[in-house]
Write a protein that holds these residues in place. Structure first.
Motif, short mmCIF file in Angstrom:
data_model
loop_
_atom_site.label_atom_id
_atom_site.label_comp_id
_atom_site.label_asym_id
_atom_site.label_seq_id
_atom_site.Cartn_x
_atom_site.Cartn_y
_atom_site.Cartn_z
N PHE A 44 20.97 17.41 5.63
CA PHE A 44 22.12 16.54 5.42
C PHE A 44 21.68 15.19 4.87
O PHE A 44 20.65 14.63 5.28
N ALA A 45 22.49 14.64 3.96
CA ALA A 45 22.29 13.28 3.46
C ALA A 45 23.60 12.52 3.58
O ALA A 45 24.68 13.08 3.34
N PHE A 46 23.51 11.23 3.93
CA PHE A 46 24.70 10.42 4.19
C PHE A 46 24.64 9.12 3.39
O PHE A 46 23.57 8.56 3.15
N ALA A 47 25.83 8.66 3.00
CA ALA A 47 25.92 7.39 2.29
C ALA A 47 25.66 6.23 3.25
O ALA A 47 26.10 6.26 4.39
N GLU A 48 24.96 5.22 2.76
CA GLU A 48 24.73 4.02 3.55
C GLU A 48 25.51 2.83 3.01
O GLU A 48 25.48 1.74 3.61
N GLU A 49 26.18 3.02 1.89
CA GLU A 49 27.00 1.97 1.28
C GLU A 49 28.31 2.58 0.78
O GLU A 49 28.37 3.78 0.47
N ASP A 50 29.33 1.74 0.67
CA ASP A 50 30.56 2.15 -0.03
C ASP A 50 30.31 2.11 -1.53
O ASP A 50 29.44 1.36 -2.01
N GLY A 51 31.07 2.90 -2.28
CA GLY A 51 30.95 2.81 -3.72
C GLY A 51 31.51 4.02 -4.43
O GLY A 51 32.26 4.83 -3.86
N MET A 52 31.13 4.15 -5.69
CA MET A 52 31.53 5.28 -6.52
C MET A 52 30.34 6.23 -6.62
O MET A 52 29.23 5.82 -6.96
N ILE A 53 30.60 7.52 -6.31
CA ILE A 53 29.49 8.46 -6.24
C ILE A 53 29.30 9.19 -7.57
O ILE A 53 30.25 9.59 -8.22
N GLU A 54 28.04 9.31 -7.95
CA GLU A 54 27.65 10.09 -9.12
C GLU A 54 26.78 11.24 -8.63
O GLU A 54 25.68 11.02 -8.12
N ALA A 101 22.44 -2.51 -9.06
CA ALA A 101 21.86 -1.18 -9.22
C ALA A 101 22.47 -0.22 -8.19
O ALA A 101 22.79 -0.61 -7.06
N PRO A 102 22.61 1.05 -8.58
CA PRO A 102 23.15 2.02 -7.62
C PRO A 102 22.14 2.38 -6.54
O PRO A 102 20.92 2.29 -6.75
N GLN A 103 22.65 2.78 -5.38
CA GLN A 103 21.81 3.31 -4.31
C GLN A 103 21.50 4.77 -4.62
O GLN A 103 22.39 5.55 -4.95
N GLU A 104 20.22 5.14 -4.53
CA GLU A 104 19.83 6.52 -4.78
C GLU A 104 19.75 7.30 -3.47
O GLU A 104 19.16 6.82 -2.49
N ILE A 105 20.37 8.47 -3.46
CA ILE A 105 20.29 9.37 -2.31
C ILE A 105 19.29 10.47 -2.66
O ILE A 105 19.50 11.25 -3.59
N LYS A 106 18.19 10.53 -1.90
CA LYS A 106 17.12 11.47 -2.21
C LYS A 106 17.05 12.59 -1.19
O LYS A 106 17.27 12.37 0.01
N ALA A 107 16.75 13.77 -1.68
CA ALA A 107 16.57 14.93 -0.79
C ALA A 107 15.34 14.72 0.09
O ALA A 107 14.31 14.21 -0.37
N ARG A 108 15.46 15.17 1.34
CA ARG A 108 14.33 15.06 2.27
C ARG A 108 13.62 16.40 2.46
O ARG A 108 12.76 16.52 3.33
N MET A 109 13.98 17.36 1.63
CA MET A 109 13.39 18.69 1.70
C MET A 109 13.76 19.43 0.43
O MET A 109 14.71 19.06 -0.26
N PRO A 110 13.05 20.51 0.10
CA PRO A 110 13.46 21.34 -1.03
C PRO A 110 14.55 22.32 -0.61
O PRO A 110 14.68 22.65 0.57
N GLY A 111 15.32 22.80 -1.57
CA GLY A 111 16.36 23.77 -1.28
C GLY A 111 17.29 23.92 -2.46
O GLY A 111 16.90 23.71 -3.61
N LEU A 112 18.53 24.29 -2.19
CA LEU A 112 19.56 24.27 -3.23
C LEU A 112 20.77 23.53 -2.68
O LEU A 112 20.99 23.45 -1.47
N LEU A 113 21.56 22.97 -3.58
CA LEU A 113 22.70 22.16 -3.16
C LEU A 113 23.83 23.09 -2.70
O LEU A 113 24.44 23.79 -3.51
#
Length: 334
Positions: A261-271, A298-310
């Motif tokens: 799981f990954a979670f947003a830490e800021e409000d904003g527009m998601i890409e 600059a946008p906040q980057e959400i990075k995967a913490r493991m390999p897999g598929l979305l």
């Protein structure tokens, strides 16, 4: 400990009578526009002699539609001559939320899937949960609860069961998942299982199976076809409905840890940087959150913490801090 009072819900169907019955679970609800009013939750019972009982539900969250579409159709079409046992169908479990097109009830803001075991003297949502806990779940041998992503998430279409301490119970659940034959099959981990319908059923020793079939607060032709074919497959697998299981190719996925799981830490527009079903590498940027309060940031980057598929992604274009942004699954052998 004092005994719980009886449920205020009255069924207009007889769960022990053979044949097809279409009726309601009637819950008294006094409100401004109806002093002696009721919430009328549609229910169908299809019974033919002795045998196993399947409890089939949709609309646990009111903005998820594949389940209700498949179950209203099944209630209309299933011939009791093809049934051995009992099929109980509640297409819109949280009926007030379903009628409002919202995840939670407009009456009390109750999230049905966080309200178990419920209370007979609680809110409307708690009263419905209590009726399922004490009256419907004990009748069932297999429980199937349809979900999709609702208005805020979108999923690859998968059927799922949970890893369980009781490995015999777990094996039966995963066999039913395999019979459903969704494009993906998930060995699922919940980030918060307290108060869930799933947990209530599993703690009773029931075979519990669920889905996540798309999302976005709507349905697609593909996912509705998956739901309709899959629920008949499960009933055939359980020996409740005549006929052979129509197997289709499925890719098994695992959710091995909270790192999925990954979670947003800021409000904003998601890409979204990765599309559903695509492979993801450890450390890869799966989404960017763009600040919208002013230019030049600059946008906040959400990075995967493991390999897999979305396996799932946030659906609306705007996101709030704390929202789930993405869920990864790991491909495994079935």
């Amino acid at each position: 400990m004092p005994a719980l009072r009886p449920s205020p819900i009255t069924p207009t169907v007889d769960f022990e009578r053979d044949g097809v019955q279409h009726g309601f679970l009637r819950l008294p609800y006094s409100r401004d526009d109806s002093a002696w009013g009721s919430v009328m939750i549609p229910v169908c019972v299809i019974r033919n002699g002795k045998g196993s009982t399947a409890l089939l539900t949709g609309g646990n969250h009111g903005d998820e539609y594949e389940g209700p579409l498949a179950l209203y159709d099944l209630a209309r079409a299933l011939d009791p001559k093809n049934v051995s046992g009992t099929v109980i169908i509640v297409p819109a479990m949280n009926y007030p939320a379903f009628r409002a097109g919202t995840r939670t009830s407009p009456i009390d803001k109750g999230n049905m899937n966080r309200s178990f075991p419920g209370r007979p003297d609680g809110t409307v949502t708690e009263k419905i949960a209590d009726y399922f806990q004490r009256e419907l779940l004990p009748r069932a041998d297999i429980v199937f609860d349809f979900h999709s992503g609702g208005r805020t998430l979108d999923f690859v279409p998968f059927c799922a069961a949970h890893t369980l301490p009781d490995k015999a119970q777990e094996k039966k659940a995963f066999a039913a998942v395999e019979a459903f034959s969704a494009p993906f099959s998930m060995r699922m981990t919940e980030i918060d299982a307290v108060g869930m319908y799933d947990t209530a059923a599993e703690e009773m020793g029931k075979v519990f199976v669920t889905t996540e079939l798309g999302g976005g607060g709507t349905s697609r032709a593909e996912t509705v076809r998956v739901a309709r074919r899959g629920i008949l497959n499960v009933l055939r697998h359980a020996g409740i409905v005549d006929g052979a299981v129509e197997k289709a190719r499925t890719q098994w996925l695992d959710m091995p840890s909270g790192d999925c799981f990954a979670f947003a830490e800021e409000d904003g527009m998601i890409e979204t940087m990765v599309d559903l079903g695509e492979p993801v590498q450890d450390g890869q940027v799966v989404a960017r959150i763009h600040p919208v309060g002013r230019t030049g940031q600059a946008p906040q980057e959400i990075k995967a913490r493991m390999p897999g598929l979305l396996a799932a992604r946030h659906f609306p274009g705007l996101v709030k801090a704390g929202d789930c942004v993405s869920v990864l699954g790991v491909a495994v052998q079935g």
